[in-house]
Design a protein around this motif. Structure first.
Motif, PDB file in Angstrom:
ATOM      1  N   ARG A 150      47.048 -17.079  40.328  1.00  0.00           N
ATOM      2  CA  ARG A 150      45.322 -17.279  40.535  1.00  0.00           C
ATOM      3  C   ARG A 150      45.138 -15.672  40.398  1.00  0.00           C
ATOM      4  NH1 ARG A 150      44.679 -17.882  46.438  1.00  0.00           N
ATOM      5  NH2 ARG A 150      46.346 -18.440  46.562  1.00  0.00           N
ATOM      6  N   VAL A 151      46.073 -14.668  41.107  1.00  0.00           N
ATOM      7  CA  VAL A 151      45.379 -13.219  40.691  1.00  0.00           C
ATOM      8  C   VAL A 151      45.577 -12.676  39.018  1.00  0.00           C
ATOM      9  CG1 VAL A 151      46.090 -10.680  40.989  1.00  0.00           C
ATOM     10  CG2 VAL A 151      46.254 -12.363  43.124  1.00  0.00           C
ATOM     11  N   VAL A 152      46.392 -12.624  38.248  1.00  0.00           N
ATOM     12  CA  VAL A 152      46.764 -12.541  36.797  1.00  0.00           C
ATOM     13  C   VAL A 152      45.373 -13.414  36.695  1.00  0.00           C
ATOM     14  CG1 VAL A 152      47.802 -13.424  34.735  1.00  0.00           C
ATOM     15  CG2 VAL A 152      49.219 -12.749  36.583  1.00  0.00           C
ATOM     16  N   THR A 153      45.469 -14.735  36.476  1.00  0.00           N
ATOM     17  CA  THR A 153      43.615 -15.595  35.734  1.00  0.00           C
ATOM     18  C   THR A 153      42.297 -14.871  36.043  1.00  0.00           C
ATOM     19  OG1 THR A 153      45.204 -17.711  36.078  1.00  0.00           O
ATOM     20  CG2 THR A 153      42.839 -17.472  36.202  1.00  0.00           C
ATOM     21  N   VAL A 154      41.979 -14.272  37.442  1.00  0.00           N
ATOM     22  CA  VAL A 154      41.269 -13.239  38.221  1.00  0.00           C
ATOM     23  C   VAL A 154      40.718 -12.702  36.779  1.00  0.00           C
ATOM     24  CG1 VAL A 154      40.462 -12.270  39.848  1.00  0.00           C
ATOM     25  CG2 VAL A 154      40.925 -15.060  39.746  1.00  0.00           C
ATOM     26  N   LEU A 155      42.147 -11.586  36.855  1.00  0.00           N
ATOM     27  CA  LEU A 155      42.359  -9.837  36.132  1.00  0.00           C
ATOM     28  C   LEU A 155      41.812 -10.302  34.788  1.00  0.00           C
ATOM     29  CD1 LEU A 155      42.827  -7.132  36.088  1.00  0.00           C
ATOM     30  CD2 LEU A 155      45.599  -7.587  35.430  1.00  0.00           C
ATOM     31  N   ASN A 156      42.270 -11.187  34.227  1.00  0.00           N
ATOM     32  CA  ASN A 156      42.397 -11.512  32.698  1.00  0.00           C
ATOM     33  C   ASN A 156      40.695 -12.848  32.005  1.00  0.00           C
ATOM     34  OD1 ASN A 156      44.753 -10.775  30.889  1.00  0.00           O
ATOM     35  ND2 ASN A 156      45.513 -11.895  32.678  1.00  0.00           N
ATOM     36  N   ALA A 157      40.125 -12.870  33.422  1.00  0.00           N
ATOM     37  CA  ALA A 157      39.368 -13.591  32.986  1.00  0.00           C
ATOM     38  C   ALA A 157      38.455 -12.725  32.995  1.00  0.00           C
ATOM     39  CB  ALA A 157      38.984 -14.570  33.916  1.00  0.00           C
ATOM     40  N   GLY A 158      38.198 -11.834  33.913  1.00  0.00           N
ATOM     41  CA  GLY A 158      37.493 -10.381  34.323  1.00  0.00           C
ATOM     42  C   GLY A 158      37.506  -9.136  32.941  1.00  0.00           C
ATOM     43  N   VAL A 159      38.226  -9.241  32.998  1.00  0.00           N
ATOM     44  CA  VAL A 159      38.499  -8.244  30.935  1.00  0.00           C
ATOM     45  C   VAL A 159      38.022  -9.054  30.169  1.00  0.00           C
ATOM     46  CG1 VAL A 159      40.407  -7.316  29.958  1.00  0.00           C
ATOM     47  CG2 VAL A 159      40.091  -7.136  32.757  1.00  0.00           C
ATOM     48  N   ASP A 160      38.154 -10.188  29.888  1.00  0.00           N
ATOM     49  CA  ASP A 160      37.630 -11.041  28.809  1.00  0.00           C
ATOM     50  C   ASP A 160      36.557 -11.027  28.304  1.00  0.00           C
ATOM     51  OD1 ASP A 160      40.379 -11.490  27.627  1.00  0.00           O
ATOM     52  OD2 ASP A 160      41.318 -13.208  28.733  1.00  0.00           O
ATOM     53  N   ILE A 218      38.941   0.491  31.200  1.00  0.00           N
ATOM     54  CA  ILE A 218      39.208  -0.288  29.831  1.00  0.00           C
ATOM     55  C   ILE A 218      37.733   0.507  29.238  1.00  0.00           C
ATOM     56  CG2 ILE A 218      38.340  -1.771  28.617  1.00  0.00           C
ATOM     57  CD1 ILE A 218      40.101  -3.740  29.928  1.00  0.00           C
ATOM     58  N   THR A 219      37.897   1.468  28.211  1.00  0.00           N
ATOM     59  CA  THR A 219      36.717   1.992  27.802  1.00  0.00           C
ATOM     60  C   THR A 219      36.772   2.128  26.257  1.00  0.00           C
ATOM     61  OG1 THR A 219      38.493   4.357  27.855  1.00  0.00           O
ATOM     62  CG2 THR A 219      37.265   4.356  29.574  1.00  0.00           C
ATOM     63  N   VAL A 231      43.398   1.521  27.162  1.00  0.00           N
ATOM     64  CA  VAL A 231      43.276   0.425  27.591  1.00  0.00           C
ATOM     65  C   VAL A 231      44.212   1.257  28.194  1.00  0.00           C
ATOM     66  CG1 VAL A 231      44.055  -1.006  29.381  1.00  0.00           C
ATOM     67  CG2 VAL A 231      42.431  -1.149  26.540  1.00  0.00           C
ATOM     68  N   THR A 232      44.324   2.108  30.155  1.00  0.00           N
ATOM     69  CA  THR A 232      45.038   2.769  30.787  1.00  0.00           C
ATOM     70  C   THR A 232      45.521   1.622  31.847  1.00  0.00           C
ATOM     71  OG1 THR A 232      43.441   3.836  31.842  1.00  0.00           O
ATOM     72  CG2 THR A 232      44.082   4.736  30.074  1.00  0.00           C
ATOM     73  N   GLU A 233      47.022   1.725  31.991  1.00  0.00           N
ATOM     74  CA  GLU A 233      47.481   0.237  33.299  1.00  0.00           C
ATOM     75  C   GLU A 233      47.983   1.690  34.947  1.00  0.00           C
ATOM     76  OE1 GLU A 233      49.159  -3.252  32.230  1.00  0.00           O
ATOM     77  OE2 GLU A 233      49.370  -2.227  29.742  1.00  0.00           O
ATOM     78  N   PRO A 234      48.275   0.904  35.517  1.00  0.00           N
ATOM     79  CA  PRO A 234      48.805   1.866  36.754  1.00  0.00           C
ATOM     80  C   PRO A 234      50.061   2.421  36.716  1.00  0.00           C
ATOM     81  CG  PRO A 234      47.767  -0.284  37.411  1.00  0.00           C
ATOM     82  CD  PRO A 234      47.682  -0.411  36.218  1.00  0.00           C
ATOM     83  N   PRO A 244      50.865  -8.628  33.672  1.00  0.00           N
ATOM     84  CA  PRO A 244      50.466  -8.554  32.828  1.00  0.00           C
ATOM     85  C   PRO A 244      48.862  -9.135  32.004  1.00  0.00           C
ATOM     86  CG  PRO A 244      51.298 -10.446  33.103  1.00  0.00           C
ATOM     87  CD  PRO A 244      51.192 -10.094  34.156  1.00  0.00           C
ATOM     88  N   LEU A 245      48.182  -7.868  31.330  1.00  0.00           N
ATOM     89  CA  LEU A 245      46.745  -7.993  31.266  1.00  0.00           C
ATOM     90  C   LEU A 245      47.211  -8.575  29.788  1.00  0.00           C
ATOM     91  CD1 LEU A 245      45.125  -4.868  31.120  1.00  0.00           C
ATOM     92  CD2 LEU A 245      44.041  -7.019  31.757  1.00  0.00           C
ATOM     93  N   LYS A 246      46.524  -9.959  29.305  1.00  0.00           N
ATOM     94  CA  LYS A 246      46.798 -10.257  28.208  1.00  0.00           C
ATOM     95  C   LYS A 246      45.120 -10.430  26.945  1.00  0.00           C
ATOM     96  CE  LYS A 246      49.292 -14.038  29.805  1.00  0.00           C
ATOM     97  NZ  LYS A 246      49.769 -15.480  30.170  1.00  0.00           N
ATOM     98  N   LEU A 247      45.052  -9.364  26.451  1.00  0.00           N
ATOM     99  CA  LEU A 247      43.746  -8.693  25.939  1.00  0.00           C
ATOM    100  C   LEU A 247      43.970  -8.292  24.169  1.00  0.00           C
ATOM    101  CD1 LEU A 247      43.844  -4.966  27.522  1.00  0.00           C
ATOM    102  CD2 LEU A 247      43.112  -6.907  28.385  1.00  0.00           C
TER     103      LEU A 247
END
Length: 252
Positions: A150-160, A218-219, A231-234, A244-247
């Protein structure tokens, strides 16, 4: 002359069918114990069942949500259910043997061979479920995988969503826009999506799999008339491994 055995035989007895089925069907709740005057034993069964089947399962997601160690909560739940299952079997077997006594009036319940057969079958089925079904022993793993998904889905959905809307805005205006300009809504669970006006900052709200307040950024930038992404990650590598970010970063 009356012997203790003859007195025992002459004691008035109850038909044991009802108390037996109460034991088999609702034994883990201690119902048969309460009915037969074994209040403390009934409270023991009831409390262990409530703790193992309700309190611990409700506590596990909360503990994992905070990123705290499980301390074997799922194992404790399994052991408690195992103990109650065995105790209920002992009661059912005692009823089947005709030795189960009503503590309120001292009368015994009449048993039967079929009761002992059913008691054994019930024990086998219950233990098979507890031990091999793995519900309690795999509780933390199941919840962990579900929460991670669920967390991965939310993260990638928000970024996409941000990448898509920023890209569409750039195609139209040939510039980088803020959340308001590109029409980006930042209401997502588990993360704070923060407007940098010319970029996106993501702050992690939980402490599960990745430290609390870990930051992704993400700038976008315009280079030679094209939109490029940085893109910078923690710094903590657990974050990129766990979430993982799937960008799909395409130059515009």
């Amino acid at each position: 002359m009356t012997t203790p055995k003859s007195v025992e035989k002459n004691k008035e007895t109850f038909k044991g069918t009802l108390i037996f089925w109460l034991c088999e069907i609702m034994g883990e709740l201690g119902i048969h114990c309460f009915v037969s005057g074994r209040t403390l034993r009934g409270l023991l069964y009831l409390s262990m069942t409530i703790i193992s089947c309700f309190i611990i399962p409700l506590a596990v997601p909360f503990v994992m949500f905070l990123g705290k160690p499980m301390y074997g909560l799922d194992l404790i739940a399994g052991i408690m259910i195992f103990i109650v299952t065995v105790l209920v079997f002992i009661d059912a077997w005692t009823i089947g043997n005709g030795h189960y006594e009503n503590k309120i009036n001292g009368k015994k319940y009449r048993g039967g061979l079929w009761m002992k057969v059913v008691a054994i079958l019930g024990l086998v089925l219950n233990l098979t479920y507890v031990v091999f079904g793995g519900y309690f022993f795999n509780m933390s793993e199941t919840i962990s995988n579900d929460l991670k998904t669920r967390v991965v889905t939310v993260l990638n959905a928000g970024v996409d969503d941000y990448l898509e809307k920023q890209g569409l805005f750039f195609d139209k205006e040939h510039q980088i826009g803020s959340f308001e300009q590109i029409g980006y809504a930042s209401h997502f669970k588990y993360f704070d999506f923060i407007d940098l006006n010319a970029g996106l900052k993501i702050s992690y709200k939980l402490n599960f799999g990745c430290p609390h307040q870990s930051i992704w950024t993400i700038t976008p930038s315009i280079v030679d008339g094209k939109l490029k992404w940085n893109v910078t990650e923690p710094e903590d590598t657990r974050c990129s491994e766990f979430f993982p970010l799937k960008l799909n970063l395409k130059e515009k």
